[in-house]
Design an enzyme around this catalytic site. Structure first.
Site, PDB file in Angstrom:
ATOM      1  N   GLU A 132     -39.337 -35.540  33.414  1.00 26.24           N
ATOM      2  CA  GLU A 132     -40.004 -35.994  34.632  1.00 26.24           C
ATOM      3  C   GLU A 132     -40.974 -37.095  34.218  1.00 26.24           C
ATOM      4  O   GLU A 132     -41.864 -36.856  33.392  1.00 26.24           O
ATOM      5  CB  GLU A 132     -40.761 -34.851  35.296  1.00 26.24           C
ATOM      6  CG  GLU A 132     -39.874 -33.906  36.078  1.00 26.24           C
ATOM      7  CD  GLU A 132     -40.684 -32.896  36.852  1.00 26.24           C
ATOM      8  OE1 GLU A 132     -40.085 -32.141  37.613  1.00 26.24           O
ATOM      9  OE2 GLU A 132     -41.925 -32.849  36.689  1.00 26.24           O
ATOM     10  N   ASP A 186     -52.039 -33.367  41.560  1.00 26.96           N
ATOM     11  CA  ASP A 186     -52.207 -33.202  40.119  1.00 26.96           C
ATOM     12  C   ASP A 186     -53.610 -32.746  39.759  1.00 26.96           C
ATOM     13  O   ASP A 186     -54.601 -33.121  40.388  1.00 26.96           O
ATOM     14  CB  ASP A 186     -51.901 -34.526  39.399  1.00 26.96           C
ATOM     15  CG  ASP A 186     -50.426 -34.874  39.475  1.00 26.96           C
ATOM     16  OD1 ASP A 186     -49.611 -34.007  39.113  1.00 26.96           O
ATOM     17  OD2 ASP A 186     -50.093 -35.986  39.906  1.00 26.96           O
TER      18      ASP A 186
END
Length: 268
Positions: free
Chosen positions: A60, A71
Site C-alpha cells: 500500500e 491516519d
C-alpha cells in the site's frame, strides 16, 4: 443514498492473481504500507524495491496529503515529511514508476488529491505500476458518480469495512469493490496498539459470510505476534505505522521488520 454502478465483470487483476497464488500455497498475505517520499524520495524508492524480497505480497503506497484524517500521528508525520520533500500525488507516481516493485501496489489516498489530479489520474497510476486504489473518505453510496469512476477504471477499487458495519452493509460494500476488502480492526485512526480487539474473529467471520473477496485486516497491527494472530483468521495482514516508524530509523530496519512479520505469518 444510492449505490454506485460497477462493471459487471472484469478480467483477473494482478491483485486477484496474487491472492489466487497465495490460496493455492495456503499462505496469507503481508500487505505492507509505506508513505511515498518518506523518509525521503531516494530511500522511499529503496524501500519499495526491497519489500518484496522481505516478504510483502502487496504494497500500500500512501499518497502524501496535508489533511490525512484517517491516519494517526506516525503516518501523519511521514506524510508531512514527504510533502516537505515535494512529494505529492504526481511525485508518488514518479517514485513508483522508478521503483517498479513486482508485487501489486495499491494507492492509499484521500479523495481530494485524486480529484485534483483529474480523471486521467487512474490510467497514469496504472501506467506507473499501480494495481489498485483505496480512497479512505469515499464510502459506498456517498458519491455514486465518483465511485463509478473509480470502479470503472483500470485499477482495483479496494473498499474499507468498519468493525461496526452491519452484515447487510458489509455485503453491499464488498459488492462495490474489487481486489480485496480492507477490514479495519478497530475504530479510530491508524496506529499501533497493545492488543487486538477480542471481537475481531467474529467480525472477520461476519465479513467472510458476506463476500468471496479476500479479507485483509489493518489498523493497529504492528508486532509479529499480532500479525500471526490475524493471519489465522484472515487472508491478509496490513501493517503500516510500525513499518513507517522503522523507516524513520532506516530502510534496513523497516525491511528487517517486514521479514519478521513474514516469518510470523508463515508460522501462524
Amino acid at each position: 443514498m444510492s449505490a454506485p454502478t460497477m462493471p459487471a465483470a472484469r478480467a483477473a487483476s494482478a491483485i486477484d492473481r496474487r491472492f489466487a497464488d497465495l490460496r493455492a500455497a495456503n499462505r496469507r498475505a503481508l500487505v505492507a504500507y509505506v508513505t511515498a517520499g518518506h523518509p525521503d524520495p531516494e530511500r522511499s524508492v529503496a524501500l519499495l524495491q526491497g519489500l518484496e524480497a522481505a516478504g510483502a505480497d502487496v504494497i500500500e503506497l500512501g499518497v502524501p496529503f496535508s489533511e490525512p484524517l484517517a491516519d494517526g500521528p506516525v503516518i501523519q508525520h511521514s506524510s508531512q515529511v514527504a510533502l516537505e520533500h515535494g512529494v505529492d500525488l504526481d511525485g508518488a507516481l514518479a517514485l513508483l514508476s522508478r521503483a517498479r516493485p513486482t508485487v501489486p501496489v495499491v494507492l492509499f489516498s484521500y479523495l481530494n488529491p485524486l480529484m485534483a489530479a483529474g480523471h486521467g489520474v487512474l490510467q497514469r497510476a496504472a501506467d506507473a505500476g499501480a494495481s489498485g486504489v483505496l480512497v479512505t473518505d469515499l464510502p459506498v453510496g456517498a458519491d455514486p458518480e465518483r465511485e463509478a469512476w473509480m470502479g470503472g477504471g483500470p485499477l482495483d477499487f479496494v473498499r474499507l469495512v468498519a468493525p461496526t458495519t452491519p452484515p447487510a452493509r458489509m455485503a453491499e460494500i464488498a459488492r462495490h469493490g474489487s481486489g480485496f476488502v480492507y477490514l479495519i480492526s478497530r475504530l479510530g485512526v491508524t496506529g499501533e496498539q497493545d492488543a487486538l480487539s477480542a471481537t475481531l474473529p467474529e467480525t472477520v467471520a461476519r465479513l467472510r459470510a458476506a463476500t468471496t473477496l479476500p479479507i485483509c485486516v489493518g489498523f493497529g497491527i504492528s508486532r509479529p505476534d499480532q500479525a500471526a494472530a490475524v493471519a489465522r483468521i484472515a487472508d491478509g495482514v496490513v501493517v503500516g505505522s510500525a513499518l513507517v516508524r522503522a523507516a524513520d530509523e532506516s530502510v534496513d530496519r523497516a525491511l528487517a521488520l517486514a521479514r519478521d512479520l513474514r516469518s510470523a505469518i508463515d508460522d501462524a
